[in-house]
Design an enzyme around this catalytic site. Structure first.
Site, short mmCIF file in Angstrom:
data_model
loop_
_atom_site.label_atom_id
_atom_site.label_comp_id
_atom_site.label_asym_id
_atom_site.label_seq_id
_atom_site.Cartn_x
_atom_site.Cartn_y
_atom_site.Cartn_z
N ASP A 285 -12.14 -10.36 -0.57
CA ASP A 285 -13.42 -10.48 0.15
C ASP A 285 -14.39 -9.51 -0.51
O ASP A 285 -13.98 -8.60 -1.22
CB ASP A 285 -13.30 -10.30 1.68
CG ASP A 285 -12.64 -9.01 2.15
OD1 ASP A 285 -12.57 -8.03 1.37
OD2 ASP A 285 -12.21 -8.96 3.32
N ASN B 225 2.18 -5.25 -3.05
CA ASN B 225 0.77 -5.57 -2.79
C ASN B 225 -0.03 -4.29 -2.52
O ASN B 225 0.45 -3.39 -1.82
CB ASN B 225 0.75 -6.46 -1.54
CG ASN B 225 -0.58 -7.10 -1.25
OD1 ASN B 225 -1.17 -7.76 -2.12
ND2 ASN B 225 -1.08 -6.93 -0.03
N HIS C 157 -10.18 -6.25 -1.91
CA HIS C 157 -11.24 -6.04 -0.90
C HIS C 157 -12.36 -5.33 -1.64
O HIS C 157 -12.35 -4.10 -1.77
CB HIS C 157 -10.72 -5.18 0.25
CG HIS C 157 -9.69 -5.88 1.08
ND1 HIS C 157 -9.99 -6.98 1.85
CD2 HIS C 157 -8.37 -5.66 1.26
CE1 HIS C 157 -8.90 -7.40 2.48
NE2 HIS C 157 -7.90 -6.62 2.12
N GLU D 76 -6.12 -10.78 -1.05
CA GLU D 76 -6.95 -10.55 0.14
C GLU D 76 -8.43 -10.47 -0.23
O GLU D 76 -9.20 -9.67 0.32
CB GLU D 76 -6.51 -9.24 0.83
CG GLU D 76 -5.03 -9.25 1.20
CD GLU D 76 -4.56 -8.00 1.95
OE1 GLU D 76 -5.40 -7.22 2.43
OE2 GLU D 76 -3.34 -7.82 2.06
N GLU E 77 0.80 -1.24 0.00
CA GLU E 77 0.00 0.00 0.00
C GLU E 77 0.83 1.28 0.00
O GLU E 77 0.53 2.21 0.75
CB GLU E 77 -0.96 -0.01 1.20
CG GLU E 77 -1.85 -1.23 1.23
CD GLU E 77 -2.81 -1.25 2.43
OE1 GLU E 77 -2.69 -0.39 3.32
OE2 GLU E 77 -3.68 -2.13 2.45
C1 XIL Z 1 -6.11 -6.19 8.47
C2 XIL Z 1 -6.45 -7.38 9.36
O1 XIL Z 1 -7.37 -8.20 8.69
C3 XIL Z 1 -7.01 -6.91 10.68
O2 XIL Z 1 -7.15 -8.01 11.57
C4 XIL Z 1 -6.10 -5.86 11.31
O3 XIL Z 1 -6.73 -5.35 12.46
C5 XIL Z 1 -5.80 -4.74 10.33
O4 XIL Z 1 -5.27 -5.27 9.13
N1 XIL Z 1 -4.90 -4.58 3.77
C6 XIL Z 1 -3.89 -5.37 4.23
C7 XIL Z 1 -4.10 -6.22 5.42
O5 XIL Z 1 -2.83 -5.43 3.59
O6 XIL Z 1 -2.93 -6.40 6.15
C8 XIL Z 1 -5.19 -5.70 6.30
O7 XIL Z 1 -5.43 -6.66 7.33
C9 XIL Z 1 -6.44 -5.43 5.50
C10 XIL Z 1 -6.16 -4.40 4.44
#
Ligand code: XIL
Length: 351
Positions: free
Chosen positions: A265, A197, A233, A263, A151
């Site tokens: 979802d 990422n 996400h 990731e 990020e």
């Molecule tokens: C999130 C986790 O899922 C949570 O448990 C934590 O509190 C915060 O981080 N992008 C990412 C992940 O790269 O590391 C993040 O994970 C979600 C967004």
């Protein structure tokens, strides 16, 4: 053979494959047949036996959701806490799963000793170098791919301000600080695949353009980068269009880089009891299927990973109030249309 015979042969083949799945082939079995990695984030809940059983049954890839981030693993300057990460790595090894690592350079979940330590750029540089050597070194040969940088771009394609870049940063301009982190990661584990990422960079937009430009430059100059992680996400109604995601995956893989969906979802509105509408749950299934199907079209799109698999432990409800039900299974580990969508994509994907 006549055309109609060919068509009926194909139809039979599809029926046989679907019947195989109905007989109870797991996502993991289907992914292994297809030669792709299918993963889930691991919340670290090593006491929930059902959770661990279902995860090992359905996935051949696992990634600690938090345990390998800077803050959790390196909470004070002289302390590393490896217990949770070690447990996830051991769990993966015990079940023949590959393990991804996440992440070295990020603006979040950094410990106060780093962000408020008043370090000079050269001290910070030494801290990050040693951190990468220690963490990636410990899991050398056990963690097969790392999100080295997470990020680092804003949605407009500019670089985010962070402790690692310019507050005070490790003393390198532009993307050079990331380049340095990739070089240190390669030094720590020469065989691990190294990823950049990010989120909201799945489709074609200013952020993904910036990521692409950096990756192209790194590739051209021999900076050790192996792939781009697309977090994914997604929100049902603003997921962008699948064609745009496909264009981005296509251009990244044409650079010779791998893509991992890291990731995935799909958050949907829920009521006070955490329940979503049936229509949204169905539409969510179609989106899971669509995203997976695109990845499966590209041989260099080598992993599809969801950010957890049961709504029981998803990060969404506590991060996005009013949203939830984002994953493949409900809180009782019952498969949802999202599971079926992913399964169908695996069954129907071209070899
Ligand atoms: C999130 C986790 O899922 C949570 O448990 C934590 O509190 C915060 O981080 N992008 C990412 C992940 O790269 O590391 C993040 O994970 C979600 C967004």
């Amino acid at each position: 053979m006549t055309k109609s015979k060919i068509i009926s042969c194909r139809a039979v083949a599809v029926l046989v494959m679907v019947a195989g799945a109905v007989r109870g082939e797991t996502l993991r079995e289907l992914a292994e047949k297809r030669g792709v990695l299918l993963g889930s984030a691991h919340s670290g809940r090593s006491a929930d036996a059902k959770y661990l059983d279902v995860m090992a049954r359905e996935f051949n890839l696992v990634e600690p959701e938090n345990a390998t981030k800077f803050g959790p693993i390196h909470p004070s300057q002289d302390t590393f806490r490896f217990e949770t990460a070690d447990a996830v790595v051991a769990y993966g090894a015990a079940h023949g799963m590959k393990v991804r690592g996440h992440t070295m350079v990020w603006h979040q979940q950094n410990p106060k000793w780093v962000t408020e330590g008043g370090f000079t750029p050269s001290q910070l540089s030494e801290i990050l170098h040693q951190h990468i050597l220690t963490v990636a070194g410990r899991y050398r040969g056990k963690i097969f791919a790392w999100d080295v940088v997470n990020e680092a771009f804003l949605d407009d394609g500019s670089l985010r301000e962070t402790v690692w870049r310019n507050k005070p940063g490790i003393g390198l301009e532009g993307t050079a600080y990331m380049e340095q982190a990739f070089r240190w990661a390669r030094e720590a584990d020469p065989k691990a695949l190294l990823f950049y990422n990010d989120y909201s960079a799945e489709g074609m937009n200013k952020k993904s353009d910036a990521v692409y430009a950096m990756a192209k430059d790194f590739k051209a100059r021999g900076v050790p980068i192996d792939g781009i992680g697309l977090q994914a996400h997604l929100m049902l109604r603003s997921a962008g269009n699948l064609a745009s995601i496909e264009s981005n995956i296509k251009r990244i893989t044409e650079l010779g880089l791998q893509v991992h969906i890291t990731e995935l979802d799909v958050r949907i509105p829920v009521d006070a009891a955490g329940k979503a509408s049936a229509a949204d749950i169905e539409a969510q299934g179609r989106l899971y299927k669509g995203v997976a199907a695109i990845c499966l079209k590209y041989p260099l799109c080598t992993a599809i990973q969801t950010w957890g698999f049961t709504d029981k432990y998803s990060w969404i409800p506590r991060t996005y109030p009013g949203f939830g039900a984002a994953l493949l299974m409900d809180g009782d580990f019952q498969p949802k249309p999202a599971y079926v969508g992913l399964r169908d994509a695996l069954i129907l994907a071209p070899k």
